[in-house]
Scaffold this motif. Sequence first.
Motif, PDB file in Angstrom:
ATOM      1  N   GLN A  10      41.634  12.665 -30.409  1.00  0.00           N
ATOM      2  CA  GLN A  10      40.622  13.692 -30.209  1.00  0.00           C
ATOM      3  C   GLN A  10      39.882  13.479 -28.898  1.00  0.00           C
ATOM      4  OE1 GLN A  10      38.137  13.442 -33.655  1.00  0.00           O
ATOM      5  NE2 GLN A  10      39.626  14.434 -34.976  1.00  0.00           N
ATOM      6  N   GLU A  11      39.186  14.528 -28.503  1.00  0.00           N
ATOM      7  CA  GLU A  11      38.347  14.452 -27.324  1.00  0.00           C
ATOM      8  C   GLU A  11      37.271  13.393 -27.530  1.00  0.00           C
ATOM      9  OE1 GLU A  11      37.459  18.310 -24.660  1.00  0.00           O
ATOM     10  OE2 GLU A  11      36.318  18.164 -26.498  1.00  0.00           O
ATOM     11  N   VAL A  12      36.968  12.639 -26.487  1.00  0.00           N
ATOM     12  CA  VAL A  12      35.948  11.604 -26.545  1.00  0.00           C
ATOM     13  C   VAL A  12      34.636  12.198 -26.025  1.00  0.00           C
ATOM     14  CG1 VAL A  12      35.264   9.337 -25.676  1.00  0.00           C
ATOM     15  CG2 VAL A  12      37.667   9.798 -26.172  1.00  0.00           C
ATOM     16  N   GLU A  13      33.576  12.069 -26.804  1.00  0.00           N
ATOM     17  CA  GLU A  13      32.252  12.522 -26.402  1.00  0.00           C
ATOM     18  C   GLU A  13      31.566  11.354 -25.701  1.00  0.00           C
ATOM     19  OE1 GLU A  13      31.131  15.559 -26.706  1.00  0.00           O
ATOM     20  OE2 GLU A  13      32.493  16.408 -28.200  1.00  0.00           O
ATOM     21  N   ILE A  14      31.292  11.516 -24.409  1.00  0.00           N
ATOM     22  CA  ILE A  14      30.683  10.454 -23.617  1.00  0.00           C
ATOM     23  C   ILE A  14      29.306  10.907 -23.158  1.00  0.00           C
ATOM     24  CG2 ILE A  14      30.853   9.059 -21.514  1.00  0.00           C
ATOM     25  CD1 ILE A  14      33.916   9.424 -21.682  1.00  0.00           C
ATOM     26  N   LEU A  15      28.292  10.092 -23.448  1.00  0.00           N
ATOM     27  CA  LEU A  15      26.961  10.339 -22.914  1.00  0.00           C
ATOM     28  C   LEU A  15      26.749   9.362 -21.769  1.00  0.00           C
ATOM     29  CD1 LEU A  15      24.173  11.642 -22.835  1.00  0.00           C
ATOM     30  CD2 LEU A  15      23.432   9.936 -24.535  1.00  0.00           C
ATOM     31  N   LEU A  16      26.560   9.898 -20.592  1.00  0.00           N
ATOM     32  CA  LEU A  16      26.245   9.105 -19.412  1.00  0.00           C
ATOM     33  C   LEU A  16      24.748   9.229 -19.169  1.00  0.00           C
ATOM     34  CD1 LEU A  16      27.013   7.473 -16.861  1.00  0.00           C
ATOM     35  CD2 LEU A  16      27.439   9.681 -15.733  1.00  0.00           C
ATOM     36  N   VAL A  17      24.050   8.101 -19.192  1.00  0.00           N
ATOM     37  CA  VAL A  17      22.621   8.091 -18.915  1.00  0.00           C
ATOM     38  C   VAL A  17      22.462   7.557 -17.500  1.00  0.00           C
ATOM     39  CG1 VAL A  17      20.347   7.324 -19.684  1.00  0.00           C
ATOM     40  CG2 VAL A  17      22.206   7.627 -21.361  1.00  0.00           C
ATOM     41  N   ASN A  38      37.960  14.200 -22.484  1.00  0.00           N
ATOM     42  CA  ASN A  38      36.589  13.882 -22.849  1.00  0.00           C
ATOM     43  C   ASN A  38      35.674  15.053 -22.576  1.00  0.00           C
ATOM     44  OD1 ASN A  38      35.011  13.575 -20.156  1.00  0.00           O
ATOM     45  ND2 ASN A  38      36.938  12.520 -19.801  1.00  0.00           N
ATOM     46  N   ARG A  39      34.513  14.963 -23.176  1.00  0.00           N
ATOM     47  CA  ARG A  39      33.412  15.871 -22.868  1.00  0.00           C
ATOM     48  C   ARG A  39      32.272  14.993 -22.407  1.00  0.00           C
ATOM     49  NH1 ARG A  39      32.402  19.885 -27.677  1.00  0.00           N
ATOM     50  NH2 ARG A  39      30.352  19.557 -26.795  1.00  0.00           N
ATOM     51  N   PHE A  40      31.863  15.213 -21.184  1.00  0.00           N
ATOM     52  CA  PHE A  40      30.790  14.433 -20.584  1.00  0.00           C
ATOM     53  C   PHE A  40      29.460  15.128 -20.788  1.00  0.00           C
ATOM     54  CE2 PHE A  40      30.483  10.724 -18.005  1.00  0.00           C
ATOM     55  CZ  PHE A  40      31.773  10.279 -17.869  1.00  0.00           C
ATOM     56  N   HIS A  41      28.472  14.358 -21.127  1.00  0.00           N
ATOM     57  CA  HIS A  41      27.108  14.838 -21.243  1.00  0.00           C
ATOM     58  C   HIS A  41      26.271  13.880 -20.406  1.00  0.00           C
ATOM     59  CE1 HIS A  41      28.622  17.115 -24.696  1.00  0.00           C
ATOM     60  NE2 HIS A  41      29.242  15.999 -25.006  1.00  0.00           N
ATOM     61  N   VAL A  42      25.302  14.401 -19.679  1.00  0.00           N
ATOM     62  CA  VAL A  42      24.489  13.552 -18.812  1.00  0.00           C
ATOM     63  C   VAL A  42      23.019  13.687 -19.195  1.00  0.00           C
ATOM     64  CG1 VAL A  42      23.786  13.068 -16.431  1.00  0.00           C
ATOM     65  CG2 VAL A  42      26.139  13.782 -16.911  1.00  0.00           C
ATOM     66  N   ALA A  43      22.384  12.548 -19.376  1.00  0.00           N
ATOM     67  CA  ALA A  43      20.938  12.474 -19.561  1.00  0.00           C
ATOM     68  C   ALA A  43      20.395  11.737 -18.339  1.00  0.00           C
ATOM     69  CB  ALA A  43      20.596  11.723 -20.843  1.00  0.00           C
ATOM     70  N   GLY A  57      14.754  18.120 -30.131  1.00  0.00           N
ATOM     71  CA  GLY A  57      14.360  19.034 -29.059  1.00  0.00           C
ATOM     72  C   GLY A  57      15.493  19.967 -28.669  1.00  0.00           C
ATOM     73  N   GLU A  58      15.745  20.057 -27.368  1.00  0.00           N
ATOM     74  CA  GLU A  58      16.786  20.961 -26.876  1.00  0.00           C
ATOM     75  C   GLU A  58      18.196  20.501 -27.233  1.00  0.00           C
ATOM     76  OE1 GLU A  58      17.755  20.543 -22.435  1.00  0.00           O
ATOM     77  OE2 GLU A  58      15.718  19.709 -22.573  1.00  0.00           O
ATOM     78  N   PHE A  59      18.329  19.327 -27.847  1.00  0.00           N
ATOM     79  CA  PHE A  59      19.651  18.779 -28.151  1.00  0.00           C
ATOM     80  C   PHE A  59      19.989  18.805 -29.652  1.00  0.00           C
ATOM     81  CE2 PHE A  59      18.143  16.686 -24.268  1.00  0.00           C
ATOM     82  CZ  PHE A  59      19.140  17.094 -23.402  1.00  0.00           C
ATOM     83  N   THR A  60      19.402  19.727 -30.391  1.00  0.00           N
ATOM     84  CA  THR A  60      19.654  19.780 -31.838  1.00  0.00           C
ATOM     85  C   THR A  60      21.123  20.035 -32.162  1.00  0.00           C
ATOM     86  OG1 THR A  60      19.006  22.103 -31.881  1.00  0.00           O
ATOM     87  CG2 THR A  60      17.313  20.482 -32.468  1.00  0.00           C
ATOM     88  N   ASP A  61      21.845  20.687 -31.260  1.00  0.00           N
ATOM     89  CA  ASP A  61      23.262  20.962 -31.492  1.00  0.00           C
ATOM     90  C   ASP A  61      24.180  20.021 -30.721  1.00  0.00           C
ATOM     91  OD1 ASP A  61      22.722  23.102 -33.209  1.00  0.00           O
ATOM     92  OD2 ASP A  61      22.545  24.503 -31.528  1.00  0.00           O
ATOM     93  N   ALA A  62      23.624  18.974 -30.146  1.00  0.00           N
ATOM     94  CA  ALA A  62      24.431  18.035 -29.350  1.00  0.00           C
ATOM     95  C   ALA A  62      25.383  17.260 -30.258  1.00  0.00           C
ATOM     96  CB  ALA A  62      23.524  17.057 -28.609  1.00  0.00           C
ATOM     97  N   PRO A  63      26.585  16.983 -29.769  1.00  0.00           N
ATOM     98  CA  PRO A  63      27.506  16.166 -30.560  1.00  0.00           C
ATOM     99  C   PRO A  63      27.070  14.707 -30.525  1.00  0.00           C
ATOM    100  CG  PRO A  63      28.429  16.603 -28.413  1.00  0.00           C
ATOM    101  CD  PRO A  63      27.142  17.389 -28.493  1.00  0.00           C
ATOM    102  N   ARG A  64      27.452  13.980 -31.535  1.00  0.00           N
ATOM    103  CA  ARG A  64      27.184  12.538 -31.527  1.00  0.00           C
ATOM    104  C   ARG A  64      28.142  11.894 -30.528  1.00  0.00           C
ATOM    105  NH1 ARG A  64      28.248   8.118 -36.244  1.00  0.00           N
ATOM    106  NH2 ARG A  64      27.606   6.361 -34.978  1.00  0.00           N
ATOM    107  N   PRO A  65      27.614  11.135 -29.567  1.00  0.00           N
ATOM    108  CA  PRO A  65      28.530  10.521 -28.595  1.00  0.00           C
ATOM    109  C   PRO A  65      29.390   9.439 -29.242  1.00  0.00           C
ATOM    110  CG  PRO A  65      26.230   9.956 -28.106  1.00  0.00           C
ATOM    111  CD  PRO A  65      26.222  10.864 -29.289  1.00  0.00           C
TER     112      PRO A  65
END
Length: 151
Positions: A10-17, A38-43, A57-65
């Motif tokens: 599956q696609e990897v959910e990556i949170l880059l801070v 992957n799906r990249f998310h940046v904080a 907050g604005e991330f209520t629908d965010a996937p779990r990384p």
Amino acid sequence: MDSQPSASGQEVEILLVEDNPGDARLVQELFSDAHILNRFHVATDHREALDFVTQRGEFTDAPRPDIVLLDWHLPRATGEEVLRGMKEDAALSRIPVIVLTGSDVGEELIQTSEFEANAYLTKPVTPDDFISLVRSFEFFWLSVIRSPPDL
């Protein structure tokens, strides 16, 4: 060349801070060039990162990384604030956290934290070294390591 799925297929959910837009863009481009599915998310700071992983907050629908790449030197707080917030929460403590640091004192920084990261990586200076780092990351964290299933 097609994108390669994670070990789970599956696609990897990556949170880059990461607060540096140039570093964030480079990391995203390198993962894309490595054809990692992957799906990249940046904080960009500790609050945004914690809101993302806790889906506030604005991330209520965010996937779990599936994995968090955490810059240790963030504005207004260190990466330790993010690490502490994640490791104190039972649901989040199982998400692997890889600390990124721009210095060779990464291990020392991590050892002084009471909350353990899964690993740390020193950010390479040259693009070729950064590419090697991403390929190593892909092999180890997305091919070799298997996370235990959620309980």
